[in-house]
Design an enzyme around this catalytic site. Structure first.
Site, mmCIF file in Angstrom:
data_model
loop_
_atom_site.group_PDB
_atom_site.id
_atom_site.type_symbol
_atom_site.label_atom_id
_atom_site.label_comp_id
_atom_site.label_asym_id
_atom_site.label_seq_id
_atom_site.Cartn_x
_atom_site.Cartn_y
_atom_site.Cartn_z
ATOM 1 C CB SER A 145 -0.791 0.043 1.326
ATOM 2 O OG SER A 145 -1.241 1.395 1.677
ATOM 3 C CE1 TYR A 158 -4.917 -1.350 5.226
ATOM 4 C CE2 TYR A 158 -3.662 0.517 4.331
ATOM 5 C CZ TYR A 158 -4.514 -0.564 3.929
ATOM 6 O OH TYR A 158 -4.633 -1.106 2.542
HETATM 7 P P1 NDP Z 1 -12.255 -5.003 0.153
HETATM 8 O O1 NDP Z 1 -12.564 -4.340 1.507
HETATM 9 O O2 NDP Z 1 -12.821 -4.536 -0.944
HETATM 10 O O3 NDP Z 1 -12.004 -6.535 -0.017
HETATM 11 C C1 NDP Z 1 -11.275 -7.103 0.973
HETATM 12 C C2 NDP Z 1 -11.233 -8.727 0.751
HETATM 13 O O4 NDP Z 1 -10.461 -9.082 2.071
HETATM 14 C C3 NDP Z 1 -12.536 -9.251 0.809
HETATM 15 O O5 NDP Z 1 -12.614 -10.162 -0.120
HETATM 16 C C4 NDP Z 1 -12.593 -9.792 2.227
HETATM 17 O O6 NDP Z 1 -13.473 -10.982 2.022
HETATM 18 C C5 NDP Z 1 -11.276 -10.277 2.564
HETATM 19 N N1 NDP Z 1 -10.861 -10.408 3.911
HETATM 20 C C6 NDP Z 1 -10.974 -9.370 5.001
HETATM 21 N N2 NDP Z 1 -10.635 -10.048 6.030
HETATM 22 C C7 NDP Z 1 -10.644 -11.122 5.999
HETATM 23 C C8 NDP Z 1 -9.911 -12.290 6.961
HETATM 24 N N3 NDP Z 1 -9.888 -12.054 8.023
HETATM 25 N N4 NDP Z 1 -9.715 -13.491 6.323
HETATM 26 C C9 NDP Z 1 -10.066 -13.717 5.036
HETATM 27 N N5 NDP Z 1 -10.461 -12.805 3.996
HETATM 28 C C10 NDP Z 1 -10.659 -11.403 4.635
HETATM 29 O O7 NDP Z 1 -10.581 -4.331 0.025
HETATM 30 P P2 NDP Z 1 -9.729 -3.894 -1.009
HETATM 31 O O8 NDP Z 1 -10.233 -4.901 -2.346
HETATM 32 O O9 NDP Z 1 -9.717 -2.641 -1.320
HETATM 33 O O10 NDP Z 1 -8.240 -4.288 -0.758
HETATM 34 C C11 NDP Z 1 -7.788 -5.530 -1.226
HETATM 35 C C12 NDP Z 1 -6.361 -5.408 -0.701
HETATM 36 O O11 NDP Z 1 -5.540 -4.492 -1.491
HETATM 37 C C13 NDP Z 1 -6.140 -5.321 0.847
HETATM 38 O O12 NDP Z 1 -4.877 -5.930 1.382
HETATM 39 C C14 NDP Z 1 -5.779 -3.903 1.034
HETATM 40 O O13 NDP Z 1 -5.062 -3.311 2.301
HETATM 41 C C15 NDP Z 1 -4.924 -3.642 -0.296
HETATM 42 N N6 NDP Z 1 -4.979 -2.175 -0.877
HETATM 43 C C16 NDP Z 1 -6.213 -1.504 -1.216
HETATM 44 C C17 NDP Z 1 -6.061 -0.121 -1.618
HETATM 45 C C18 NDP Z 1 -7.400 0.539 -2.255
HETATM 46 O O14 NDP Z 1 -7.191 1.478 -2.544
HETATM 47 N N7 NDP Z 1 -8.567 -0.068 -2.281
HETATM 48 C C19 NDP Z 1 -4.927 0.560 -1.732
HETATM 49 C C20 NDP Z 1 -3.790 -0.348 -1.003
HETATM 50 C C21 NDP Z 1 -3.943 -1.559 -0.839
HETATM 51 P P3 NDP Z 1 -14.667 -11.257 3.034
HETATM 52 O O15 NDP Z 1 -15.083 -10.048 3.575
HETATM 53 O O16 NDP Z 1 -15.684 -11.901 2.030
HETATM 54 O O17 NDP Z 1 -14.357 -12.370 4.071
#
Ligand code: NDP
Length: 254
Positions: A145, A158
């Site tokens: 990130s 985070y």
């Molecule tokens: P979302 O909140 O849209 O999606 C998060 C995903 O992670 C979901 O599929 C959720 O699945 C899963 N998840 C969350 N907690 C858990 C857990 N304890 N065990 C298993 N699965 C889990 O986030 P983003 O798509 O935005 O983010 C994806 C990645 O990209 C993250 O690591 C985030 O930090 C990173 N990122 C995002 C940015 C952005 O601008 N959006 C920027 C930089 C990095 P479910 O809830 O169905 O279990």
């Protein structure tokens, strides 16, 4: 190496944690388009089934789902042993809750760090064990990130977890290179998803942020597709221990 075929993931198996929505869903789709068969995970069975059905409809049969909470190390080991060896792991599952550092409590800290950093390590370890026993090597890609390298108020846990992922990427790349396992990261800039959606409701924030992005717009999920396919593929066979920031030029300009 023929450069035209070096980006193909045909015959490869990929695991994408947190593939039910947002970036993980888009990365799973990209890997499928490049020829990989993909397993996505998520905590909620209904949401997982819906994502698997959507990917199957859009990209064909090479997709399955497995329920997994990455904060539970026993579940991680169980999922890897159930699905068998993978060639590619995308450590995407992540969570964030913006909170002033004076207010962060232990529970919030543990939730964020356990999901983003501890979960990523134990998924990498389980995947690497399967890669080593299959004797074929592999590629691991960690979702870093901008907060890995820029201070953002309200993101102490985070940012710490994501900076930790950069350190983890370096350490594992050095340790597992001799096993044929490459470990890299991608660092998305600003992408609107469930994780970040609250920011995008503020027009003043949107205008200010967009003004800081040289390419003049927020990221679209498809902007991440090429990078993940490249890093997973033989085209990147001499690249390990790197984090590729996909941010429209933001980091270079601040
Ligand atoms: P979302 O909140 O849209 O999606 C998060 C995903 O992670 C979901 O599929 C959720 O699945 C899963 N998840 C969350 N907690 C858990 C857990 N304890 N065990 C298993 N699965 C889990 O986030 P983003 O798509 O935005 O983010 C994806 C990645 O990209 C993250 O690591 C985030 O930090 C990173 N990122 C995002 C940015 C952005 O601008 N959006 C920027 C930089 C990095 P479910 O809830 O169905 O279990």
């Amino acid at each position: 190496m023929n450069v035209m075929t070096a980006f193909s993931l045909s015959g490869k198996r990929a695991l994408v944690t947190g593939g039910t929505r947002g970036i993980g869903f888009a990365l799973a789709k990209a890997l499928m388009q490049a020829g990989a068969s993909v397993v996505i995970t998520g905590r909620d069975a209904d949401r997982l089934d819906a994502a698997v059905s959507a990917l199957r409809e859009e990209e064909g049969a090479g997709i399955t789902g497995c329920v997994l909470d990455v904060t539970d190390t026993r579940q991680i080991a169980g999922v890897i042993s159930a699905i068998g060896p993978v060639d590619i792991l995308v450590n995407n599952a992540g969570t964030e809750q913006v909170c002033a550092s004076l207010e962060v409590d232990e529970k919030l800290w543990d939730t964020i760090v356990s999901t983003n950093l501890k979960g990523a390590f134990f998924c990498a370890q389980a995947a690497a064990k399967s890669m080593v026993s299959a004797g074929v090597g592999g590629a691991i890609i960690n979702l870093c990130s901008l907060t890995s390298c820029v201070g953002v108020p309200g993101a102490a846990a985070y940012g710490s977890s994501k900076s930790g992922l950069v350190g983890l990427t370096h350490a594992l790349s050095a340790e597992w290179a001799s096993n044929g396992i490459r470990v890299n990261g991608i660092g998305p800039g600003y992408f609107e998803t469930d994780l970040t959606g609250v920011f995008y409701q503020d027009p003043a924030w949107c205008a200010a942020m967009q003004a800081k992005i040289p390419l003049g717009r927020f990221g679209e999920l498809e902007d991440l597709a090429g990078a993940v396919v490249f890093l997973a593929s033989p085209a990147a066979r001499y690249i390990t221990g790197q984090v590729l920031y996909i941010d429209g030029g933001y980091l270079a300009a601040i």
